[in-house]
Design an enzyme around this catalytic site. Structure first.
Site, PDB file in Angstrom:
ATOM      1  N   HIS A  40      87.744 -12.631 -17.271  1.00  0.00           N
ATOM      2  CA  HIS A  40      89.205 -12.722 -17.322  1.00  0.00           C
ATOM      3  C   HIS A  40      89.730 -13.120 -15.944  1.00  0.00           C
ATOM      4  O   HIS A  40      89.297 -12.577 -14.930  1.00  0.00           O
ATOM      5  CB  HIS A  40      89.786 -11.360 -17.743  1.00  0.00           C
ATOM      6  N   HIS A 117      97.105 -16.337  -9.790  1.00  0.00           N
ATOM      7  CA  HIS A 117      97.375 -15.036 -10.422  1.00  0.00           C
ATOM      8  C   HIS A 117      98.276 -14.293  -9.440  1.00  0.00           C
ATOM      9  O   HIS A 117      97.807 -13.614  -8.544  1.00  0.00           O
ATOM     10  CB  HIS A 117      96.088 -14.267 -10.705  1.00  0.00           C
TER      11      HIS A 117
END
Length: 334
Positions: A40, A117
């Site tokens: 992930h 991110h």
């Protein structure tokens, strides 16, 4: 300590070739009916400590980071880093699904694309694609699924640039979406990469791109709640082709405030014993409650990859039907 290190290296080497070592009875099963380990937010191991906060983040986060960067930025780094292994190390460890969140920096006049991110990475997308290619060239019987997602700040021109790079770098290794992706078929045709692309218009224009792969994201801070969510999704029924069950926990502002000295890594490591039990209970296959890709954070901190790969031993392919028998797909388990 030396013995443990040697064992770890040996295990990593074994996982690096795990697809090529699967028994022949599994070579004709579509990859979306096998169990595949994934990571992930694959690229967060190289987030740039000096990078600006992504333009896609909330105004509050950007304001706080601007006002108190010495305090806020380290907190952002602690809670946005989900991996420590490089992309090559992840592939060598057995990961076969890469979660690429792609972005273009605001006010950047260049065509350079990065991963993101909350903050951007130090390395460009093109550099990583080349690293993936080099790894594939030395592992000719391994297949990787590359999920291109988010596309923060990408214009039509930048989409065209990215797709052109993907085609130029991987060429015939790209598996077109009209192919049923079994290992035998992909080996025969020299395909090693399946690229899913989270932009429907671009997928329609390029046969080398696969539709976005559904990702079961629980958005939970507690392990038991995450497992309940995953079990609920299984009862609803799996998609027909590729999909991801995400075993990654997700922080929120309240959780961060209650755990001022915590981090996503600490949060993840505490959850692993329970998640390990859940993983071992799963089955791959086309039936309603079967799994396909399982993606997690901090790959390499436990037996996650090995546990997912071993799920494929549950498939009894002597009773495995790849077409339709009596109107239903049939895969039995030993």
């Amino acid at each position: 300590m030396e013995g443990l290190l040697q064992t770890s290296i040996h295990m990593c080497h074994e996982n690096g070739q795990w697809m090529s070592r699967l028994p022949e009875k599994l070579w004709d099963i579509p990859l979306y009916n096998l169990a595949l380990p994934g990571s992930h937010d694959t690229m967060t191991y190289c987030l740039d400590k000096n990078s600006a906060v992504s333009g896609n983040e909330s105004k509050v986060v950007k304001f706080l980071n601007k006002c108190m960067p010495c305090i806020v930025h380290p907190i952002i780094m602690k809670w946005s880093t989900t991996q420590v292994l490089t992309v090559t190390e992840q592939l060598e460890a057995g990961v076969r699904y890469l979660d690429f969140r792609i972005a273009h920096k605001s006010n950047d006049p260049s065509m350079n694309l990065y991963f993101v991110h909350m903050v951007y990475t130090t390395i460009t997308v093109q550099d990583i694609l080349c690293k993936v290619l080099r790894w594939l060239e030395t592992h000719p019987q391994e297949v990787v699924i590359l999920a291109c997602r988010n596309f923060d700040g990408l214009t039509k021109k930048l989409h065209r640039h990215l797709i052109a790079c993907i085609k130029e770098i991987f060429q015939c290794k790209l598996c077109p979406r009209n192919v049923v992706p079994t290992l035998r078929t992909m080996w025969q045709r020299g395909h090693q990469l399946i690229v899913s692309y989270e932009d429907d218009m671009e997928v329609v224009e390029h046969c080398e791109l696969w539709p976005a792969i559904p990702y079961w994201w629980g958005n939970k801070t507690a392990t038991c709640s995450l497992i309940q969510y995953l079990e609920h999704m299984k009862r609803m029924g799996r998609p027909e082709e590729f999909f991801v069950a995400g075993i990654n926990l997700t922080e929120n502002l309240r959780y961060i405030l209650v755990h001022p000295f915590g981090s996503l890594k600490k949060m993840t490591l505490r959850s692993l014993p329970c998640l390990k039990i859940w993983i071992k209970q799963q089955y791959p296959g086309p039936q309603k409650e079967c799994i396909n890709i399982i993606a997690g954070d901090f790959i390499g901190n436990d037996d996650f990859v090995k546990d997912v790969i071993e799920l494929n031993t549950k498939i009894n392919s002597s009773l495995c039907c790849h077409g339709k028998v009596g109107g239903t797909n049939c895969v039995s388990f030993s």
